[in-house]
Design a protein around this motif. Structure first.
Motif, PDB file in Angstrom:
ATOM      1  N   ASP A  38      51.813  17.263  45.124  1.00  0.00           N
ATOM      2  CA  ASP A  38      51.973  17.680  46.514  1.00  0.00           C
ATOM      3  C   ASP A  38      51.916  19.197  46.603  1.00  0.00           C
ATOM      4  OD1 ASP A  38      54.611  17.594  48.969  1.00  0.00           O
ATOM      5  OD2 ASP A  38      52.464  17.404  49.267  1.00  0.00           O
ATOM      6  N   GLY A  39      51.122  19.713  47.520  1.00  0.00           N
ATOM      7  CA  GLY A  39      51.025  21.155  47.709  1.00  0.00           C
ATOM      8  C   GLY A  39      50.271  21.827  46.579  1.00  0.00           C
ATOM      9  N   LEU A  40      49.172  21.223  46.162  1.00  0.00           N
ATOM     10  CA  LEU A  40      48.411  21.750  45.038  1.00  0.00           C
ATOM     11  C   LEU A  40      47.955  23.188  45.283  1.00  0.00           C
ATOM     12  CD1 LEU A  40      47.491  20.620  42.291  1.00  0.00           C
ATOM     13  CD2 LEU A  40      45.260  20.265  43.328  1.00  0.00           C
ATOM     14  N   ASP A  41      47.751  23.549  46.533  1.00  0.00           N
ATOM     15  CA  ASP A  41      47.311  24.893  46.856  1.00  0.00           C
ATOM     16  C   ASP A  41      48.389  25.938  46.557  1.00  0.00           C
ATOM     17  OD1 ASP A  41      48.283  23.230  49.086  1.00  0.00           O
ATOM     18  OD2 ASP A  41      48.412  25.137  50.138  1.00  0.00           O
ATOM     19  N   GLU A  42      49.611  25.510  46.313  1.00  0.00           N
ATOM     20  CA  GLU A  42      50.687  26.436  45.999  1.00  0.00           C
ATOM     21  C   GLU A  42      50.945  26.523  44.497  1.00  0.00           C
ATOM     22  OE1 GLU A  42      54.060  25.540  48.441  1.00  0.00           O
ATOM     23  OE2 GLU A  42      52.807  25.345  50.223  1.00  0.00           O
ATOM     24  N   MET A  43      50.153  25.812  43.699  1.00  0.00           N
ATOM     25  CA  MET A  43      50.310  25.805  42.253  1.00  0.00           C
ATOM     26  C   MET A  43      49.471  26.925  41.648  1.00  0.00           C
ATOM     27  SD  MET A  43      49.212  22.659  39.766  1.00  0.00           S
ATOM     28  CE  MET A  43      47.741  23.184  38.902  1.00  0.00           C
ATOM     29  N   SER A  44      50.014  27.589  40.627  1.00  0.00           N
ATOM     30  CA  SER A  44      49.205  28.583  39.933  1.00  0.00           C
ATOM     31  C   SER A  44      48.490  27.891  38.781  1.00  0.00           C
ATOM     32  CB  SER A  44      50.088  29.728  39.425  1.00  0.00           C
ATOM     33  OG  SER A  44      51.001  29.243  38.468  1.00  0.00           O
ATOM     34  N   ALA A  45      47.329  28.395  38.464  1.00  0.00           N
ATOM     35  CA  ALA A  45      46.536  27.791  37.386  1.00  0.00           C
ATOM     36  C   ALA A  45      45.872  28.898  36.586  1.00  0.00           C
ATOM     37  CB  ALA A  45      45.488  26.846  37.972  1.00  0.00           C
ATOM     38  N   ASN A  49      42.105  28.441  40.049  1.00  0.00           N
ATOM     39  CA  ASN A  49      41.932  27.401  41.048  1.00  0.00           C
ATOM     40  C   ASN A  49      42.576  26.107  40.544  1.00  0.00           C
ATOM     41  OD1 ASN A  49      40.928  25.187  42.566  1.00  0.00           O
ATOM     42  ND2 ASN A  49      39.189  26.425  43.227  1.00  0.00           N
ATOM     43  N   PRO A  50      43.626  25.640  41.219  1.00  0.00           N
ATOM     44  CA  PRO A  50      44.306  24.421  40.772  1.00  0.00           C
ATOM     45  C   PRO A  50      43.403  23.193  40.708  1.00  0.00           C
ATOM     46  CG  PRO A  50      45.568  25.520  42.495  1.00  0.00           C
ATOM     47  CD  PRO A  50      44.260  26.227  42.383  1.00  0.00           C
ATOM     48  N   CYS A  73      46.739  19.113  49.522  1.00  0.00           N
ATOM     49  CA  CYS A  73      46.512  20.552  49.558  1.00  0.00           C
ATOM     50  C   CYS A  73      45.979  20.909  50.941  1.00  0.00           C
ATOM     51  CB  CYS A  73      45.543  20.995  48.471  1.00  0.00           C
ATOM     52  SG  CYS A  73      43.858  20.383  48.639  1.00  0.00           S
ATOM     53  N   ARG A  74      46.008  22.176  51.209  1.00  0.00           N
ATOM     54  CA  ARG A  74      45.450  22.639  52.479  1.00  0.00           C
ATOM     55  C   ARG A  74      43.938  22.467  52.453  1.00  0.00           C
ATOM     56  NH1 ARG A  74      49.653  26.509  51.564  1.00  0.00           N
ATOM     57  NH2 ARG A  74      51.270  26.245  53.149  1.00  0.00           N
ATOM     58  N   VAL A  75      43.389  22.263  53.617  1.00  0.00           N
ATOM     59  CA  VAL A  75      41.959  21.992  53.749  1.00  0.00           C
ATOM     60  C   VAL A  75      41.126  23.132  53.171  1.00  0.00           C
ATOM     61  CG1 VAL A  75      40.100  21.616  55.420  1.00  0.00           C
ATOM     62  CG2 VAL A  75      42.303  20.503  55.741  1.00  0.00           C
ATOM     63  N   ASN A  76      41.580  24.388  53.347  1.00  0.00           N
ATOM     64  CA  ASN A  76      40.771  25.512  52.873  1.00  0.00           C
ATOM     65  C   ASN A  76      40.589  25.495  51.356  1.00  0.00           C
ATOM     66  OD1 ASN A  76      43.510  26.175  52.564  1.00  0.00           O
ATOM     67  ND2 ASN A  76      43.093  28.361  52.657  1.00  0.00           N
ATOM     68  N   LEU A  77      41.592  25.054  50.593  1.00  0.00           N
ATOM     69  CA  LEU A  77      41.438  24.957  49.136  1.00  0.00           C
ATOM     70  C   LEU A  77      40.446  23.857  48.795  1.00  0.00           C
ATOM     71  CD1 LEU A  77      42.282  25.771  46.232  1.00  0.00           C
ATOM     72  CD2 LEU A  77      43.986  23.952  46.375  1.00  0.00           C
ATOM     73  N   TRP A  78      40.593  22.705  49.434  1.00  0.00           N
ATOM     74  CA  TRP A  78      39.704  21.577  49.147  1.00  0.00           C
ATOM     75  C   TRP A  78      38.264  21.932  49.498  1.00  0.00           C
ATOM     76  CZ3 TRP A  78      40.414  17.416  46.293  1.00  0.00           C
ATOM     77  CH2 TRP A  78      39.416  16.435  46.322  1.00  0.00           C
ATOM     78  N   ASP A  79      38.056  22.478  50.689  1.00  0.00           N
ATOM     79  CA  ASP A  79      36.701  22.815  51.124  1.00  0.00           C
ATOM     80  C   ASP A  79      36.089  23.941  50.301  1.00  0.00           C
ATOM     81  OD1 ASP A  79      36.826  20.856  53.039  1.00  0.00           O
ATOM     82  OD2 ASP A  79      37.214  22.224  54.706  1.00  0.00           O
ATOM     83  N   GLY A  80      36.937  24.839  49.801  1.00  0.00           N
ATOM     84  CA  GLY A  80      36.444  25.954  48.996  1.00  0.00           C
ATOM     85  C   GLY A  80      36.146  25.565  47.563  1.00  0.00           C
ATOM     86  N   SER A  81      36.490  24.370  47.171  1.00  0.00           N
ATOM     87  CA  SER A  81      36.291  23.909  45.788  1.00  0.00           C
ATOM     88  C   SER A  81      35.378  22.694  45.768  1.00  0.00           C
ATOM     89  CB  SER A  81      37.644  23.564  45.168  1.00  0.00           C
ATOM     90  OG  SER A  81      38.498  24.655  45.192  1.00  0.00           O
ATOM     91  N   ILE A  82      34.268  22.799  46.433  1.00  0.00           N
ATOM     92  CA  ILE A  82      33.349  21.677  46.563  1.00  0.00           C
ATOM     93  C   ILE A  82      32.960  21.152  45.179  1.00  0.00           C
ATOM     94  CG2 ILE A  82      31.056  20.985  47.382  1.00  0.00           C
ATOM     95  CD1 ILE A  82      31.469  23.032  49.665  1.00  0.00           C
ATOM     96  N   ASN A  83      33.085  19.851  45.024  1.00  0.00           N
ATOM     97  CA  ASN A  83      32.719  19.108  43.821  1.00  0.00           C
ATOM     98  C   ASN A  83      33.658  19.314  42.630  1.00  0.00           C
ATOM     99  OD1 ASN A  83      30.498  17.948  45.117  1.00  0.00           O
ATOM    100  ND2 ASN A  83      29.234  19.710  44.613  1.00  0.00           N
ATOM    101  N   ALA A  84      34.766  20.046  42.783  1.00  0.00           N
ATOM    102  CA  ALA A  84      35.696  20.196  41.659  1.00  0.00           C
ATOM    103  C   ALA A  84      36.245  18.833  41.255  1.00  0.00           C
ATOM    104  CB  ALA A  84      36.830  21.147  42.021  1.00  0.00           C
ATOM    105  N   LEU A  85      36.514  18.001  42.227  1.00  0.00           N
ATOM    106  CA  LEU A  85      37.008  16.638  41.976  1.00  0.00           C
ATOM    107  C   LEU A  85      36.121  15.663  42.745  1.00  0.00           C
ATOM    108  CD1 LEU A  85      40.828  17.376  42.273  1.00  0.00           C
ATOM    109  CD2 LEU A  85      39.553  16.937  40.179  1.00  0.00           C
TER     110      LEU A  85
END
Length: 177
Positions: A38-45, A49-50, A73-85
């Motif tokens: 939950d809240g993957l956009d708040e995780m450091s990696a 990029n988480p 995660c927030r939409v901006n992280l998901w949309d900014g990481s196209i095809n990561a998952l």
């Protein structure tokens, strides 16, 4: 606090036994593990990029690749990481309107478990002055579900801050173990 944490991690009573470790791996092997990230956009990696980090761990195999993963995660992280998952199924939650859909959900929830008065009390509590932040938070269906679960087994008081919300919502409801 750090000293206390070190004591916990070095205490032999908190060490996992070999049998416990084997049983844990067996749960992964039998596809019995669900991970909620939950809240993957708040995780450091380490990669910065988480989502990329999670994808890397999946590609490497091992037990984590056998788990069912639900991540938020927030939409901006998901949309900014196209095809990561790219092999994940993607769902976006749509917010309820407040008060119409939120109150309808609460009414259905508490009528279903045959305590409609409790639902009315929750709706009244949400309308109170100073609860605007919570009104906004419970537009999210998952948060509203968690609030209903906690309200039905709680003391009939809403938390005052988002921090309190997180603490209350992290407590598993009775029967959800």
């Amino acid at each position: 606090m750090l000293t206390e944490r070190r004591k916990l991690t070095t205490n032999p009573l908190t060490e996992a036994t070999e049998q416990l470790k084997k049983d844990f791996v067996l749960q992964f092997d039998q596809n019995n593990v669900w991970l909620l990230l939950d809240g993957l956009d708040e995780m450091s990696a380490s990669s910065g990029n988480p989502l990329t980090e999670i994808a890397r761990q999946f590609r490497e195999g091992g037990s984590i690749s056998k788990a069912r993963i639900v991540l938020t995660c927030r939409v901006n992280l998901w949309d900014g990481s196209i095809n990561a998952l790219d092999d994940f199924d993607t769902y976006r939650s749509l917010d309820f309107s407040y008060p119409e859909q939120v109150e309808r959900f609460i009414d259905k929830w508490f009528n279903k478990i045959e305590i409609p008065e409790t639902g009315k009390q929750l709706c009244t509590a949400l309308k109170a002055s100073g609860k605007e932040r919570i009104q906004d938070l419970v537009k999210n269906p998952l948060r509203l579900t968690l609030l209903c679960l906690n309200w039905q087994s709680g003391d009939g008081k809403l938390p005052n801050t988002n921090c309190c919300n997180q603490l209350i919502w992290m407590t598993p409801p009775v029967g959800w173990q």
